[in-house]
Design a protein around this motif. Structure first.
Motif, PDB file in Angstrom:
ATOM      1  N   HIS A  18       6.827 -12.096  11.124  1.00 26.93           N
ATOM      2  CA  HIS A  18       6.435 -10.932  10.339  1.00 26.93           C
ATOM      3  C   HIS A  18       5.708  -9.840  11.119  1.00 26.93           C
ATOM      4  O   HIS A  18       5.772  -8.666  10.739  1.00 26.93           O
ATOM      5  CB  HIS A  18       5.535 -11.370   9.177  1.00 26.93           C
ATOM      6  N   SER A  54       0.744   0.296   2.311  1.00 28.89           N
ATOM      7  CA  SER A  54       0.594   0.098   0.866  1.00 28.89           C
ATOM      8  C   SER A  54      -0.116   1.305   0.282  1.00 28.89           C
ATOM      9  O   SER A  54      -1.034   1.858   0.885  1.00 28.89           O
ATOM     10  CB  SER A  54      -0.211  -1.169   0.564  1.00 28.89           C
ATOM     11  N   TYR A  61       4.275  -7.533   0.800  1.00 25.45           N
ATOM     12  CA  TYR A  61       4.049  -7.308   2.231  1.00 25.45           C
ATOM     13  C   TYR A  61       4.974  -8.189   3.057  1.00 25.45           C
ATOM     14  O   TYR A  61       5.625  -7.741   4.004  1.00 25.45           O
ATOM     15  CB  TYR A  61       2.599  -7.622   2.590  1.00 25.45           C
ATOM     16  N   ARG A  62       5.004  -9.467   2.717  1.00 28.77           N
ATOM     17  CA  ARG A  62       5.849 -10.415   3.447  1.00 28.77           C
ATOM     18  C   ARG A  62       7.325 -10.028   3.320  1.00 28.77           C
ATOM     19  O   ARG A  62       8.069 -10.028   4.304  1.00 28.77           O
ATOM     20  CB  ARG A  62       5.621 -11.817   2.909  1.00 28.77           C
ATOM     21  N   ILE A  99      -2.472 -11.363  -0.578  1.00 28.64           N
ATOM     22  CA  ILE A  99      -1.326 -11.374   0.327  1.00 28.64           C
ATOM     23  C   ILE A  99      -1.144 -12.792   0.856  1.00 28.64           C
ATOM     24  O   ILE A  99      -2.093 -13.398   1.351  1.00 28.64           O
ATOM     25  CB  ILE A  99      -1.554 -10.396   1.498  1.00 28.64           C
ATOM     26  N   SER A 113       3.029   5.557   6.799  1.00 22.98           N
ATOM     27  CA  SER A 113       4.169   4.684   7.088  1.00 22.98           C
ATOM     28  C   SER A 113       4.867   5.053   8.400  1.00 22.98           C
ATOM     29  O   SER A 113       5.823   4.392   8.799  1.00 22.98           O
ATOM     30  CB  SER A 113       5.168   4.706   5.935  1.00 22.98           C
ATOM     31  N   VAL A 116       4.615  -0.871   7.749  1.00 29.05           N
ATOM     32  CA  VAL A 116       4.517  -1.051   6.303  1.00 29.05           C
ATOM     33  C   VAL A 116       3.177  -0.492   5.858  1.00 29.05           C
ATOM     34  O   VAL A 116       2.137  -0.848   6.404  1.00 29.05           O
ATOM     35  CB  VAL A 116       4.615  -2.532   5.903  1.00 29.05           C
ATOM     36  N   LEU A 124       7.991  -6.938   5.526  1.00 30.12           N
ATOM     37  CA  LEU A 124       7.927  -7.237   6.959  1.00 30.12           C
ATOM     38  C   LEU A 124       9.148  -8.012   7.432  1.00 30.12           C
ATOM     39  O   LEU A 124       9.595  -7.867   8.575  1.00 30.12           O
ATOM     40  CB  LEU A 124       6.652  -8.023   7.267  1.00 30.12           C
ATOM     41  N   ILE A 136       4.744   0.246   0.038  1.00 29.29           N
ATOM     42  CA  ILE A 136       4.653  -0.642  -1.119  1.00 29.29           C
ATOM     43  C   ILE A 136       3.825   0.056  -2.187  1.00 29.29           C
ATOM     44  O   ILE A 136       2.647   0.353  -1.980  1.00 29.29           O
ATOM     45  CB  ILE A 136       4.003  -1.980  -0.733  1.00 29.29           C
ATOM     46  N   SER A 190      -2.954   0.278   5.252  1.00 35.82           N
ATOM     47  CA  SER A 190      -3.311   0.568   3.873  1.00 35.82           C
ATOM     48  C   SER A 190      -3.593   2.053   3.736  1.00 35.82           C
ATOM     49  O   SER A 190      -3.674   2.782   4.724  1.00 35.82           O
ATOM     50  CB  SER A 190      -4.543  -0.240   3.454  1.00 35.82           C
ATOM     51  N   ILE A 222       0.848  -2.950  10.000  1.00 31.72           N
ATOM     52  CA  ILE A 222       0.503  -3.059   8.585  1.00 31.72           C
ATOM     53  C   ILE A 222      -0.637  -2.096   8.313  1.00 31.72           C
ATOM     54  O   ILE A 222      -1.690  -2.172   8.953  1.00 31.72           O
ATOM     55  CB  ILE A 222       0.072  -4.500   8.232  1.00 31.72           C
TER      56      ILE A 222
END
Length: 333
Positions: A270, A254, A239-240, A262, A163, A252, A243, A231, A279, A277
């Motif tokens: 966003h 996850s 996610y949205r 998503i 993050s 962000v 953002l 998340i 993962s 973004i």
């Protein structure tokens, strides 16, 4: 040995795990056998049981946060000793030779195998694992308290890194289950300001008691934009939501192994302004060692709820319906 076994995929409400007696396993070359004392439950176990992840081994004994005592060494073992307390985690083995394994990214190895997914895990009196992937544990944690660190903690630790936080940042945690309640302790010890979004009243109360700067039910109610967000809930629309409340240059990440679809994102709203973004895919052994060392240093305190091994179905049902604050742990005697 006593074990809880899954023979076929089913909703956890049907109590698909069955109590059975299995032969005691024998460790092969480079493997150790561990007499399990405790094993934490995990949402990944639920994803395996309910079929959210591709089916691998059936029948399978789930569980990948197991703590116990080494009671037998297979041929070629040199690092661990019988009588030593250790932990078995999700990452069970990798090829050791691919571009990922040789560049410090073994979590991305395409030949990786996982505990309680490809091979039997810790919902049993004994578990076998490769010596090279078994963790030595800090003495400062008892058997129950250390179990959540072996997945919830390790994945939370990697998610926190992914993050991209910085000193004094505002960090948003969406979902406040097992992993998040460990991350908040790491984050506060590092000097981050932590904000929590969670629907469960019990989870909200726990977040407040652990020093969250703000706690609410929706990202829409956040009092300020965030520098970083993680998340934890497997819900793609989050996610949205995250953002929309992320500062320029923010990230962000996850933490889950499974996520619902998503929704479409608006580039300008966003993603523009260099919002990242990310993962998280599994972990490296270095993540595990780093987490265990940091957790011991800051005297991290997991919140746990104990269950008997034979109550594994009920424990997972409680987790699914947010009836556990912190982590549920199966205790074997």
């Amino acid at each position: 040995m006593r074990a809880m076994i899954l023979e076929s995929t089913a909703d956890i409400e049907s109590s698909p795990l069955k109590a059975v007696e299995l032969p005691d396993p024998t460790p092969g070359r480079g493997q150790v056998r561990v007499k399990v004392r405790s094993c934490a439950i995990c949402r990944t176990d639920l994803h395996i049981i309910e079929g959210d992840l591709p089916e691998m081994k059936r029948p399978i004994v789930p569980g990948h946060q197991a703590v116990g005592i080494v009671d037998k060494l297979g041929p070629g073992c040199t690092r661990l000793k019988t009588g030593q307390r250790v932990g078995i985690a999700w990452l069970r083995s990798t090829c050791g030779e691919c571009e990922y394994c040789t560049s410090g990214r073994e979590n991305l190895c395409t030949d990786a195998r996982f505990t309680g997914y490809h091979e039997h895990g810790g919902y049993a009196e004994y578990a076998v694992a490769p010596e090279a992937f078994v963790y030595e544990l800090p003495e400062s944690f008892d058997d129950v308290a250390v179990t959540p660190l072996l997945c919830a903690g390790i994945i939370g630790y990697r998610s926190l890194h992914r993050s991209n936080p910085h000193p004094g940042c505002r960090l948003l945690l969406i979902g406040f289950g097992s992993s998040a309640h460990i991350v908040i302790q790491l984050a506060k010890a590092r000097g981050y300001e932590v904000y929590v979004v969670s629907r469960g009243e019990g989870h909200q109360e726990l977040a407040r008691s652990m020093g969250a700067a703000w706690v609410g039910e929706s990202c829409a109610d956040l009092p300020a934009d965030m520098h970083s967000a993680i998340i934890f809930a497997p819900v793609g629309v989050l996610y949205r939501d995250a953002l929309e409340h992320l500062k320029p240059g923010g990230t962000v990440a996850s933490a889950g192994i499974h996520m619902s679809p998503i929704p479409e994102l608006d580039y300008t709203k966003h993603v523009f302004n260099e919002r990242d973004i990310r993962s998280v895919t599994c972990n490296t052994r270095a993540d595990g060692r780093g987490l265990l060392e940091e957790a011991a240093k800051i005297h991290l305190t997991p919140h746990t709820t104990k269950y008997a091994l034979e109550d594994a179905n009920r424990a997972l049902q409680d987790m699914k319906h947010d009836r556990i604050n912190g982590t549920g742990v199966l205790v074997l005697h």
